[in-house]
Design an enzyme around this catalytic site. Structure first.
Site, PDB file in Angstrom:
ATOM      1  N   SER A 147      -3.155  -7.785   3.264  1.00 60.28           N
ATOM      2  CA  SER A 147      -3.545  -7.561   4.659  1.00 60.28           C
ATOM      3  C   SER A 147      -4.102  -8.854   5.262  1.00 60.28           C
ATOM      4  CB  SER A 147      -4.610  -6.459   4.742  1.00 60.28           C
ATOM      5  OG  SER A 147      -4.098  -5.239   4.259  1.00 60.28           O
TER       6      SER A 147
ATOM      7  N   ARG B 231      -2.126  -6.653  -8.210  1.00 60.94           N
ATOM      8  CA  ARG B 231      -1.042  -7.573  -7.868  1.00 60.94           C
ATOM      9  C   ARG B 231      -0.970  -8.734  -8.851  1.00 60.94           C
ATOM     10  NH1 ARG B 231      -3.114  -7.882  -1.800  1.00 60.94           N
ATOM     11  NH2 ARG B 231      -4.977  -7.523  -3.047  1.00 60.94           N
TER      12      ARG B 231
ATOM     13  N   LYS C  75     -17.692  -6.084   7.633  1.00 57.64           N
ATOM     14  CA  LYS C  75     -16.433  -6.771   7.961  1.00 57.64           C
ATOM     15  C   LYS C  75     -16.111  -6.534   9.433  1.00 57.64           C
ATOM     16  CE  LYS C  75     -13.990  -6.418   3.488  1.00 57.64           C
ATOM     17  NZ  LYS C  75     -12.860  -5.775   2.798  1.00 57.64           N
TER      18      LYS C  75
ATOM     19  N   HIS D   9       0.838  -1.209   0.000  1.00 59.87           N
ATOM     20  CA  HIS D   9       0.000   0.000   0.000  1.00 59.87           C
ATOM     21  C   HIS D   9       0.874   1.260   0.000  1.00 59.87           C
ATOM     22  CE1 HIS D   9      -3.179  -2.579   2.270  1.00 59.87           C
ATOM     23  NE2 HIS D   9      -3.604  -2.437   1.039  1.00 59.87           N
TER      24      HIS D   9
HETATM   25  P1  ADP Z   1      -9.844  -3.751  -0.185  1.00 63.45           P
HETATM   26  O1  ADP Z   1     -10.578  -4.240   1.026  1.00 63.45           O
HETATM   27  O2  ADP Z   1     -10.511  -2.642  -0.945  1.00 63.45           O
HETATM   28  O3  ADP Z   1      -9.310  -4.844  -1.083  1.00 63.45           O
HETATM   29  P2  ADP Z   1      -7.091  -3.307   0.553  1.00 63.45           P
HETATM   30  O4  ADP Z   1      -6.642  -2.434   1.654  1.00 63.45           O
HETATM   31  O5  ADP Z   1      -6.776  -4.758   0.683  1.00 63.45           O
HETATM   32  O6  ADP Z   1      -8.619  -3.000   0.453  1.00 63.45           O
HETATM   33  O7  ADP Z   1      -6.520  -2.812  -0.849  1.00 63.45           O
HETATM   34  C1  ADP Z   1      -6.771  -1.551  -1.372  1.00 63.45           C
HETATM   35  C2  ADP Z   1      -6.149  -1.446  -2.761  1.00 63.45           C
HETATM   36  O8  ADP Z   1      -4.752  -1.683  -2.682  1.00 63.45           O
HETATM   37  C3  ADP Z   1      -6.684  -2.475  -3.772  1.00 63.45           C
HETATM   38  O9  ADP Z   1      -6.712  -1.846  -5.055  1.00 63.45           O
HETATM   39  C4  ADP Z   1      -5.630  -3.553  -3.770  1.00 63.45           C
HETATM   40  O10 ADP Z   1      -5.577  -4.247  -5.002  1.00 63.45           O
HETATM   41  C5  ADP Z   1      -4.366  -2.732  -3.549  1.00 63.45           C
HETATM   42  N1  ADP Z   1      -3.313  -3.512  -2.891  1.00 63.45           N
HETATM   43  C6  ADP Z   1      -3.433  -4.312  -1.822  1.00 63.45           C
HETATM   44  N2  ADP Z   1      -2.241  -4.863  -1.502  1.00 63.45           N
HETATM   45  C7  ADP Z   1      -1.346  -4.410  -2.406  1.00 63.45           C
HETATM   46  C8  ADP Z   1       0.054  -4.647  -2.641  1.00 63.45           C
HETATM   47  N3  ADP Z   1       0.761  -5.491  -1.891  1.00 63.45           N
HETATM   48  N4  ADP Z   1       0.650  -3.994  -3.677  1.00 63.45           N
HETATM   49  C9  ADP Z   1      -0.078  -3.150  -4.460  1.00 63.45           C
HETATM   50  N5  ADP Z   1      -1.395  -2.906  -4.311  1.00 63.45           N
HETATM   51  C10 ADP Z   1      -2.034  -3.524  -3.300  1.00 63.45           C
END
Ligand code: ADP
Length: 157
Positions: free
Chosen positions: A128, A90, A41, A17
């Site tokens: 996450s 990803r 959630k 992120h």
């Molecule tokens: P959500 O619950 O919306 O999936 P996340 O916090 O998991 O929320 O992810 C938010 C955004 O960040 C999404 O577009 C996801 O694809 C992207 N994302 C999550 N992890 C990574 C990572 N390791 N590298 C790049 N982008 C990521």
């Protein structure tokens, strides 16, 4: 003034992120990082904690601001005057999940463009969800999250 939104659960914020935030911020004048509140959630961290950690790990980037929103992200985008929705990709799984979201948002808000950035390969395996599993099992999460996040989460799980 070009403003983008990067919304997500950020539960917790990971190195992937942070990389996306740094790269996205270079593309626009202001990047609004938004903790999307999802009442269905049950998160590890409260919204306030997630916002505080995001503020901490992005404090060196002047053009980034952090907030939270409950409801449709297109409504939030309209309210803050954003024209770009930043998302990370990803792998094929992300692509499959992200396309319908992007096309739905396109119908809902014509002036809002979803922009995808490819994940840095160093971080493209980080999620996450897996971090929460490692934490739950008592493992070390320092390879996946910024130091402040590891410190905050140590001892939890
Ligand atoms: P959500 O619950 O919306 O999936 P996340 O916090 O998991 O929320 O992810 C938010 C955004 O960040 C999404 O577009 C996801 O694809 C992207 N994302 C999550 N992890 C990574 C990572 N390791 N590298 C790049 N982008 C990521």
């Amino acid at each position: 003034m070009r403003r983008a939104i990067y919304a997500g659960s950020f539960d917790p914020v990971t190195l992937g992120h942070v990389d996306l935030i740094e790269r996205g911020a270079r593309l626009v004048d202001e990047l609004v990082v938004c903790v999307a509140v999802n009442p269905s959630k049950s998160p590890l961290l409260s919204v306030a904690d997630r916002v505080a950690l995001l503020e901490d790990v992005t404090s060196a980037i002047d053009s980034v601001r952090v907030t939270s929103h409950e409801g449709l992200i297109v409504d939030f985008a309209r309210a803050v005057g954003a024209t770009v929705l930043l998302r990370g990709l990803r792998d094929g799984g992300d692509f499959r999940d992200e396309m319908p979201m992007a096309l739905t948002n396109r119908e809902l808000a014509a002036g809002l463009e979803t922009v995808f950035l490819c994940a840095d390969p160093r971080y493209s395996f980080i999620s996450s969800r897996l971090i929460k599993e490692v934490l739950h099992g008592g493992g070390n999460i320092r390879a996946f999250v910024p130091e402040a996040v590891a410190e905050r989460l140590e001892g939890r799980g």
